[in-house]
Write a protein that holds these residues in place. Structure first.
Motif, short mmCIF file in Angstrom:
data_model
loop_
_atom_site.label_atom_id
_atom_site.label_comp_id
_atom_site.label_asym_id
_atom_site.label_seq_id
_atom_site.Cartn_x
_atom_site.Cartn_y
_atom_site.Cartn_z
N VAL A 184 0.83 -1.20 0.00
CA VAL A 184 0.00 0.00 0.00
C VAL A 184 0.87 1.25 0.00
CG1 VAL A 184 -1.73 1.30 1.30
CG2 VAL A 184 -1.95 -1.17 1.08
N ASP B 7 2.27 1.65 -3.47
CA ASP B 7 1.22 2.14 -4.38
C ASP B 7 0.96 3.62 -4.15
OD1 ASP B 7 0.95 -0.39 -5.43
OD2 ASP B 7 -0.86 -0.88 -4.29
N HIS C 270 1.36 6.63 -6.82
CA HIS C 270 0.20 7.48 -7.09
C HIS C 270 0.55 8.96 -6.87
CE1 HIS C 270 -3.95 8.77 -7.35
NE2 HIS C 270 -3.79 9.42 -6.21
N ASP D 203 -9.47 12.50 -0.47
CA ASP D 203 -10.24 11.30 -0.19
C ASP D 203 -10.74 10.71 -1.52
OD1 ASP D 203 -12.33 12.98 -0.94
OD2 ASP D 203 -13.08 13.23 1.10
N ARG D 204 -11.58 9.72 -1.44
CA ARG D 204 -12.06 9.05 -2.66
C ARG D 204 -12.96 9.96 -3.50
NH1 ARG D 204 -9.82 4.71 -3.92
NH2 ARG D 204 -8.99 3.44 -2.25
N PRO E 169 -5.07 4.54 -4.27
CA PRO E 169 -4.85 3.09 -4.25
C PRO E 169 -5.81 2.39 -3.28
CG PRO E 169 -2.77 4.27 -4.05
CD PRO E 169 -3.85 5.29 -3.94
N ASP E 170 -6.09 1.13 -3.56
CA ASP E 170 -6.93 0.32 -2.68
C ASP E 170 -6.34 0.31 -1.28
OD1 ASP E 170 -8.63 -0.25 -4.75
OD2 ASP E 170 -7.68 -2.17 -5.23
N GLY E 171 -7.21 0.39 -0.29
CA GLY E 171 -6.76 0.37 1.10
C GLY E 171 -6.52 1.76 1.67
N ASP F 232 -8.35 5.39 2.09
CA ASP F 232 -9.61 6.11 1.92
C ASP F 232 -9.45 7.62 2.06
OD1 ASP F 232 -11.14 3.80 1.50
OD2 ASP F 232 -11.20 3.43 3.66
N THR G 109 -8.53 -7.65 8.02
CA THR G 109 -9.85 -8.19 7.68
C THR G 109 -9.92 -9.70 7.85
OG1 THR G 109 -9.20 -8.34 5.36
CG2 THR G 109 -10.36 -6.33 6.07
#
Length: 195
Positions: free
Chosen positions: A5, A8, A12, A119-120, A127-129, A131, A172
Motif C-alpha cells: 500500500v 502504491d 500514485h 479522499d475518494r 490506491p486500494d486500502g 480512503d 480483515t
C-alpha cells in the motif's frame, strides 16, 4: 500488505504531483522516486523533484482503548486493531538553476495548500486500502535539517517536508482465539506481611 500500500501510494503521489508540475516545469518525468542500484551515493535525480519517504510512524492519538484486539462483527473471533500510520515525505528539487527548484516546489506547495485532505471523492484513483490522506507541511529546525541531510550524505537541496496522515491499515482476516471458560484465582500468603 503494508509495504504494498505504501508503495502504491508513492507511485500514485508521483503521478499526481507530476501532473501538477506539467505547466511549470519542462521535462518528461518531473516527480520521481530515488532509484536503487545507482553507483553514486546521491539519490536525487537532476532536473526533477524526488519524492522520498524518510520516516514511518504510528499515529497513537487515535488508537483504540485496547490496542491489542478488536472484535469483528460476530463478536466471537478477534482481528488485529487498525494500524494508523503517518509518513514523513520529503520532496527534493534538483535543477540546474536554483530558481527552477523553487518554482517547482512552489507549485507543489500550492497543490498541498489547495488539497490539504484527499479522499475518494476528490481523488477516486487513490490506491486500494487508502480512503483518506491529510497533508501537513512539516517545518524542520536547522538542527533537524543538518541531521537529515547528513543522514542522506549529500549537501542541502531546496526541499519541502510533509507529514502524510490517516493512512489506516485494517486487518480483515479474523484469527480464532480460545475463549476463557474457567476462572482460576490463586492466593498466597507472603511471610512478614500482615493482612
Amino acid at each position: 500488505m503494508v509495504s504494498l500500500v505504501i508503495g502504491d501510494l508513492v507511485v500514485h503521489l508521483c503521478g499526481v504531483l507530476d501532473a501538477t508540475l506539467a505547466g511549470d516545469v519542462p521535462g518528461e518525468r518531473r516527480v520521481v522516486v530515488p532509484t536503487s542500484g545507482r553507483s553514486d551515493t546521491d539519490p536525487f535525480q537532476a532536473d526533477a523533484v524526488t519524492l522520498l519517504i524518510v520516516n514511518v510512524e504510528e499515529d497513537r492519538l487515535l488508537r483504540p482503548p485496547n490496542p491489542h484486539e478488536r472484535r469483528d462483527e460476530s463478536g466471537v473471533s478477534t482481528v488485529a486493531p487498525d494500524l494508523r500510520l503517518d509518513l514523513h515525505m520529503l520532496l527534493v528539487a534538483r535543477f540546474a538553476r536554483y530558481d527552477q527548484s523553487w518554482t517547482a516546489l512552489s507549485s507543489l506547495l500550492r497543490y498541498f495548500q489547495t488539497h490539504p485532505v484527499v479522499d475518494r471523492i476528490t481523488d477516486p484513483a487513490l490506491p486500494d486500502g487508502i480512503d483518506r490522506l491529510a497533508f501537513t507541511l512539516h517545518t524542520l529546525s536547522l538542527a533537524e535539517q543538518a541531521q537529515l541531510w547528513g543522514f542522506l550524505r549529500t549537501a542541502y537541496l531546496p526541499s519541502l517536508a510533509y507529514r502524510v496522515s490517516m493512512l489506516t491499515f485494517t486487518d480483515t482476516t479474523p484469527t480464532a482465539r480460545p475463549l476463557v471458560t474457567e476462572r482460576r484465582l490463586d492466593l498466597a500468603h507472603i511471610p512478614g506481611r500482615d493482612s
